[in-house]
Design a protein around this motif. Sequence first.
Motif, PDB file in Angstrom:
ATOM      1  N   VAL A   8      31.960   7.982 -62.583  1.00 56.45           N
ATOM      2  CA  VAL A   8      32.211   6.831 -61.700  1.00 56.45           C
ATOM      3  C   VAL A   8      32.963   7.290 -60.451  1.00 56.45           C
ATOM      4  O   VAL A   8      32.644   6.882 -59.323  1.00 56.45           O
ATOM      5  CB  VAL A   8      32.991   5.721 -62.453  1.00 56.45           C
ATOM      6  CG1 VAL A   8      33.472   4.647 -61.491  1.00 56.45           C
ATOM      7  CG2 VAL A   8      32.111   5.101 -63.532  1.00 56.45           C
ATOM      8  N   ALA A   9      33.945   8.162 -60.610  1.00 60.19           N
ATOM      9  CA  ALA A   9      34.702   8.676 -59.461  1.00 60.19           C
ATOM     10  C   ALA A   9      33.799   9.474 -58.524  1.00 60.19           C
ATOM     11  O   ALA A   9      33.899   9.350 -57.296  1.00 60.19           O
ATOM     12  CB  ALA A   9      35.865   9.540 -59.951  1.00 60.19           C
ATOM     13  N   ALA A  10      32.902  10.278 -59.091  1.00 58.92           N
ATOM     14  CA  ALA A  10      31.970  11.053 -58.257  1.00 58.92           C
ATOM     15  C   ALA A  10      31.028  10.132 -57.496  1.00 58.92           C
ATOM     16  O   ALA A  10      30.762  10.340 -56.309  1.00 58.92           O
ATOM     17  CB  ALA A  10      31.192  12.035 -59.136  1.00 58.92           C
ATOM     18  N   ILE A  11      30.534   9.112 -58.151  1.00 56.71           N
ATOM     19  CA  ILE A  11      29.634   8.149 -57.486  1.00 56.71           C
ATOM     20  C   ILE A  11      30.367   7.435 -56.359  1.00 56.71           C
ATOM     21  O   ILE A  11      29.829   7.267 -55.257  1.00 56.71           O
ATOM     22  CB  ILE A  11      29.057   7.158 -58.517  1.00 56.71           C
ATOM     23  CG1 ILE A  11      28.072   7.880 -59.442  1.00 56.71           C
ATOM     24  CG2 ILE A  11      28.375   5.994 -57.813  1.00 56.71           C
ATOM     25  CD1 ILE A  11      27.584   7.046 -60.611  1.00 56.71           C
ATOM     26  N   LEU A  12      31.612   7.020 -56.614  1.00 54.46           N
ATOM     27  CA  LEU A  12      32.400   6.357 -55.566  1.00 54.46           C
ATOM     28  C   LEU A  12      32.678   7.297 -54.394  1.00 54.46           C
ATOM     29  O   LEU A  12      32.656   6.880 -53.226  1.00 54.46           O
ATOM     30  CB  LEU A  12      33.708   5.822 -56.148  1.00 54.46           C
ATOM     31  CG  LEU A  12      33.569   4.607 -57.078  1.00 54.46           C
ATOM     32  CD1 LEU A  12      34.918   4.258 -57.695  1.00 54.46           C
ATOM     33  CD2 LEU A  12      33.019   3.409 -56.316  1.00 54.46           C
ATOM     34  N   ALA A  13      32.955   8.564 -54.680  1.00 50.39           N
ATOM     35  CA  ALA A  13      33.208   9.541 -53.614  1.00 50.39           C
ATOM     36  C   ALA A  13      31.955   9.739 -52.761  1.00 50.39           C
ATOM     37  O   ALA A  13      32.029   9.748 -51.518  1.00 50.39           O
ATOM     38  CB  ALA A  13      33.660  10.872 -54.212  1.00 50.39           C
ATOM     39  N   VAL A  14      30.803   9.892 -53.386  1.00 47.96           N
ATOM     40  CA  VAL A  14      29.546  10.065 -52.641  1.00 47.96           C
ATOM     41  C   VAL A  14      29.252   8.819 -51.810  1.00 47.96           C
ATOM     42  O   VAL A  14      28.861   8.911 -50.645  1.00 47.96           O
ATOM     43  CB  VAL A  14      28.385  10.398 -53.610  1.00 47.96           C
ATOM     44  CG1 VAL A  14      27.047  10.315 -52.903  1.00 47.96           C
ATOM     45  CG2 VAL A  14      28.576  11.769 -54.224  1.00 47.96           C
ATOM     46  N   ALA A  15      29.455   7.646 -52.399  1.00 46.89           N
ATOM     47  CA  ALA A  15      29.214   6.399 -51.674  1.00 46.89           C
ATOM     48  C   ALA A  15      30.165   6.265 -50.484  1.00 46.89           C
ATOM     49  O   ALA A  15      29.773   5.796 -49.407  1.00 46.89           O
ATOM     50  CB  ALA A  15      29.362   5.206 -52.616  1.00 46.89           C
ATOM     51  N   SER A  16      31.411   6.681 -50.659  1.00 45.91           N
ATOM     52  CA  SER A  16      32.390   6.606 -49.558  1.00 45.91           C
ATOM     53  C   SER A  16      31.996   7.540 -48.418  1.00 45.91           C
ATOM     54  O   SER A  16      32.070   7.166 -47.237  1.00 45.91           O
ATOM     55  CB  SER A  16      33.785   6.963 -50.063  1.00 45.91           C
ATOM     56  OG  SER A  16      34.212   6.017 -51.006  1.00 45.91           O
ATOM     57  N   VAL A  17      31.596   8.763 -48.743  1.00 42.45           N
ATOM     58  CA  VAL A  17      31.160   9.720 -47.718  1.00 42.45           C
ATOM     59  C   VAL A  17      29.933   9.170 -46.987  1.00 42.45           C
ATOM     60  O   VAL A  17      29.846   9.235 -45.758  1.00 42.45           O
ATOM     61  CB  VAL A  17      30.875  11.105 -48.349  1.00 42.45           C
ATOM     62  CG1 VAL A  17      30.164  12.017 -47.365  1.00 42.45           C
ATOM     63  CG2 VAL A  17      32.170  11.730 -48.833  1.00 42.45           C
ATOM     64  N   ALA A  18      28.986   8.603 -47.726  1.00 48.54           N
ATOM     65  CA  ALA A  18      27.785   8.030 -47.104  1.00 48.54           C
ATOM     66  C   ALA A  18      28.145   6.871 -46.189  1.00 48.54           C
ATOM     67  O   ALA A  18      27.586   6.723 -45.099  1.00 48.54           O
ATOM     68  CB  ALA A  18      26.796   7.588 -48.183  1.00 48.54           C
ATOM     69  N   ALA A  19      29.099   6.033 -46.618  1.00 48.21           N
ATOM     70  CA  ALA A  19      29.511   4.894 -45.792  1.00 48.21           C
ATOM     71  C   ALA A  19      30.172   5.354 -44.495  1.00 48.21           C
ATOM     72  O   ALA A  19      29.904   4.803 -43.417  1.00 48.21           O
ATOM     73  CB  ALA A  19      30.455   3.992 -46.587  1.00 48.21           C
ATOM     74  N   VAL A  20      31.042   6.353 -44.588  1.00 50.64           N
ATOM     75  CA  VAL A  20      31.698   6.882 -43.389  1.00 50.64           C
ATOM     76  C   VAL A  20      30.660   7.491 -42.450  1.00 50.64           C
ATOM     77  O   VAL A  20      30.683   7.252 -41.241  1.00 50.64           O
ATOM     78  CB  VAL A  20      32.785   7.920 -43.772  1.00 50.64           C
ATOM     79  CG1 VAL A  20      33.276   8.675 -42.551  1.00 50.64           C
ATOM     80  CG2 VAL A  20      33.939   7.234 -44.478  1.00 50.64           C
ATOM     81  N   TRP A  21      29.723   8.258 -42.982  1.00 53.72           N
ATOM     82  CA  TRP A  21      28.654   8.857 -42.160  1.00 53.72           C
ATOM     83  C   TRP A  21      27.851   7.760 -41.470  1.00 53.72           C
ATOM     84  O   TRP A  21      27.555   7.849 -40.285  1.00 53.72           O
ATOM     85  CB  TRP A  21      27.755   9.724 -43.051  1.00 53.72           C
ATOM     86  CG  TRP A  21      26.543  10.235 -42.367  1.00 53.72           C
ATOM     87  CD1 TRP A  21      26.473  11.277 -41.500  1.00 53.72           C
ATOM     88  CD2 TRP A  21      25.219   9.717 -42.466  1.00 53.72           C
ATOM     89  NE1 TRP A  21      25.182  11.435 -41.063  1.00 53.72           N
ATOM     90  CE2 TRP A  21      24.397  10.491 -41.644  1.00 53.72           C
ATOM     91  CE3 TRP A  21      24.655   8.660 -43.186  1.00 53.72           C
ATOM     92  CZ2 TRP A  21      23.040  10.245 -41.506  1.00 53.72           C
ATOM     93  CZ3 TRP A  21      23.307   8.420 -43.043  1.00 53.72           C
ATOM     94  CH2 TRP A  21      22.518   9.213 -42.215  1.00 53.72           C
TER      95      TRP A  21
END
Length: 144
Positions: A8-21
């Motif tokens: 779940v933490a990895a998914i949230l981290a990837v989603a956060s990076v994608a959102a910032v990009w």
Amino acid sequence: MLERVLIVAAILAVASVAAVWWQRRQGVVREVERAGALSSATLGAQRGYHATFVQFSTPMCAKCPPTAALLGRIAAEDPRVEHIEIDAAERLELARELEILRTPTILLLDGDGVVVSRISGAPTEGQAREALAAVPRTGTDYSI
């Protein structure tokens, strides 16, 4: 249980990076060139609004200076037309890409930077003016 928390933490981290990009890309202006168009950056000088004479020359070319003077004079008559002289020896990669085999060679670009005419050798004034007259109109002729 720890595995699930890490997933779940990895998914949230990837989603956060994608959102910032995605956020950083929004509203960013990027220059778009038509396929085959030569940009001002590629040419090393500003293109004309209506047309551009791009002359490839070399230092040993006897006909290049009078051709440059002729094209410069014709371009000076219309503020929408530019003349750019490129030393083929210094810009060898560009000359090869555009298949410049002799000098002077003149590429006539429309307002979008697309090659519409190619003149190999020194043109007469009439030939240069005829080629310029055949350039299709792009944009508008309005000025403020």
